[in-house]
Design an enzyme around this catalytic site. Sequence first.
Site, mmCIF file in Angstrom:
data_model
loop_
_atom_site.group_PDB
_atom_site.id
_atom_site.type_symbol
_atom_site.label_atom_id
_atom_site.label_comp_id
_atom_site.label_asym_id
_atom_site.label_seq_id
_atom_site.Cartn_x
_atom_site.Cartn_y
_atom_site.Cartn_z
ATOM 1 N N HIS A 41 0.827 -1.204 0.000
ATOM 2 C CA HIS A 41 0.000 0.000 0.000
ATOM 3 C C HIS A 41 0.866 1.260 0.000
ATOM 4 O O HIS A 41 1.766 1.389 0.826
ATOM 5 C CB HIS A 41 -0.913 -0.003 1.224
ATOM 6 C CG HIS A 41 -1.801 -1.221 1.265
ATOM 7 N ND1 HIS A 41 -1.336 -2.446 1.684
ATOM 8 C CD2 HIS A 41 -3.091 -1.386 0.904
ATOM 9 C CE1 HIS A 41 -2.329 -3.327 1.580
ATOM 10 N NE2 HIS A 41 -3.401 -2.717 1.119
ATOM 11 N N HIS A 475 -29.511 -18.598 22.807
ATOM 12 C CA HIS A 475 -28.583 -18.514 23.933
ATOM 13 C C HIS A 475 -27.885 -19.838 24.231
ATOM 14 O O HIS A 475 -27.138 -19.940 25.201
ATOM 15 C CB HIS A 475 -29.316 -18.028 25.188
ATOM 16 C CG HIS A 475 -29.585 -16.550 25.157
ATOM 17 N ND1 HIS A 475 -30.228 -15.944 24.107
ATOM 18 C CD2 HIS A 475 -29.272 -15.559 26.032
ATOM 19 C CE1 HIS A 475 -30.313 -14.640 24.356
ATOM 20 N NE2 HIS A 475 -29.742 -14.388 25.511
#
Length: 667
Positions: A41, A475
């Site tokens: 980059h 859950h």
Amino acid sequence: MRTYLDIDTFSDWTIEEQNQFSLAVTKGLILDMVRKANSGHSGGPMSSADFTQILFTEYLSFNPIDSEWFNRDRFILSAGHESALIYSMLAQIGWLKIEDLQAFRQLHSKTPGHPEVEISGIEATTGPLGQGFGMAVGMATAESMLRSRVSDLIDHYTYVVAGDGDFQEPIVLGAASMAGHWGLSRLIVFYDSNNAQISGNVDRSDSTNYATVFEGFGWHVQEIDGHDHEQIRQAIEKAQVVDRPSLIIGTTIMAKGSATMEGDYETHGAPLPHEEIKATKEKLGLPLEPFYLPSEVITHFQNRFEELNKNAIIWDKKVSDSCKDRDFKFLWDATVKDQVGDIQFPEFQSGESLATRKAFGATLDKFAKQLPSIVGGSADLEPSNYTGNFAQTYGDFNKENRSGRNLAFGVREFPMAAAMNGIALHGGLIPFGGTFLVFADYERPALRLGAIQHCRVIHEFTHDSFWVGEDGPTHQPVEHAMGLRVIPNLNVFRPADAKETAACFKMAILEKDTPNALLLTRQGVKVLDQTMDETVENVSKGAYAVIECANPEIILIATGSEVGLAIEVAQSMVDKKVRVVSMPCWEVYENQSEDYKNLLIPKRGSMKVSIEAGITMGWDKYIGPNGLAIGIDHFGASAPGKDLAEEFGFTTDQVEKKIRNHLANLL
Ligand SMILES: Cc1ncc(C[n+]2csc(CCOP(=O)(O)OP(=O)(O)O)c2C)c(N)n1
Ligand SMILES: [Mg+2]
């Protein structure tokens, strides 16, 4: 403008000319690294370079001859794709060589694609956007906690460089709100706001007013021209003294300094074209030769080194003076030096029924008394995680109470896990964090990054199976235990009882290179009939026989709450020779000798049955082709746990029947 042609007269240049040329050299290195690797980059490192270079050369406190010096400022490049920028800083400090920069992104180099914590001068492995910010919040938390305890001997800053991508990641918002609430005044974040990201300009996807948002979080916010050096200096100096965490929003230009590509988002993730590099070097006054780093520029970069060295020596002396006091020395050794002495366990009665989450709470209370380095808390499941006693005893860490050891994380699982990594990376403290196992998914990216970085953290995951009951399938973890085991270098403990829980907790503390997850029951489970010493010895092998039997016909391999079930099944099958193995930790078991493993779970001979209230995928590793995996390969349901056990086949009778059927089919 000064160019390389006048370098011989460098010492006669104005400071501003020296700074500008040094910055140009840094940019040249960035361009050359990415070009040579043909990947990486360029644009972002160039837009962040002004701030970073000023920080490193004028403000960052560190010890040039010891990158691990404890009171150094921490610098975290949350925009990890900008690695070429930090590597060019480290090369100018002297912790990397030019050859390292030339080996950017190559195998076994010290300059991997994204910063990795193993490299001197890199504080955290970054790249997954947002997590660097989250870890920095953890580091600033550790600094603040330690500062209150060791009379200001720890008093460094934590600096972050983050980009648009970081700010778009929700973890940044959660971590920032924690930092604001805790008033982490030594946390200073530079936002490289360059209006460019991979797919285009930022305004395609984001119109957030981060100044307003962060002010709302309780931060001090400054907006500056991110290329104006005087504004950068003033902003850093202001940020250092305010009583809140600081955000410096720098408006910047992508690929700043390039010949024709300034502002172009396409410079984000590519080498600039050869012609562009050539023209850029001409524009910046650099020679065309690649990896140009003249000694004049290095000397300029290092002009504070003598002073920095001196500061470190003065600090070392202060520490040794303070350590003449015995109480202080104990605290220093136990925290900063990470020395762990003998650890006493709480007492648990064999035969009693106790949820392993309760055993965790009791163990936490006992350990915390002995180990001042233990800090942490729950993501708002304090009563369920049994960390309430710890919170009461040691108090919440907050603006008014810096010496609190409990971290009231709020419902912020991912920021919690990232901050835990940051606390561990900082050093001096051992963090724990609790939530329900089912929400381990919310933490997962940080679990992975903790494992990559060898962070010693302790994740407490309670409510570990359908036995959660009435809360229902949302859950009830099903795939989670196995889902955690697939992460390399993460110890997943699923203890069978209170004593195993305490033993696993101790192993987690002693294991300095591996994150730990403790999977704990909501419901009561019987404490096995063995002494604590025996349990410690047994658990240290990862798996062991709780019911031994020579030449077994059947080996039941169970974890957690299913160990008790396996014992009942074995006791019921009186006509068979059955061994029962408790396997609290696969990873630890894998590290045992082949002899031990062949004796405990031989590949041939016995029929092997795994029993775990979770998905069965993965158990074939231990049960082999003729084995039987008893588990649950679908989501749970809302009902009392006992009814679900009946429904899903987790009763003694049903398990025994399945085993007998399987045996019959094998014959
Ligand atoms: C969590 C995560 N998602 C996606 C990516 C891939 N990625 C790397 S950089 C980037 C864009 C970041 O934009 P910005 O922070 O503005 O960097 P700049 O282009 O300014 O250098 C993306 C999407 C990543 N590294 N991490
Ligand atoms: Mg950007």
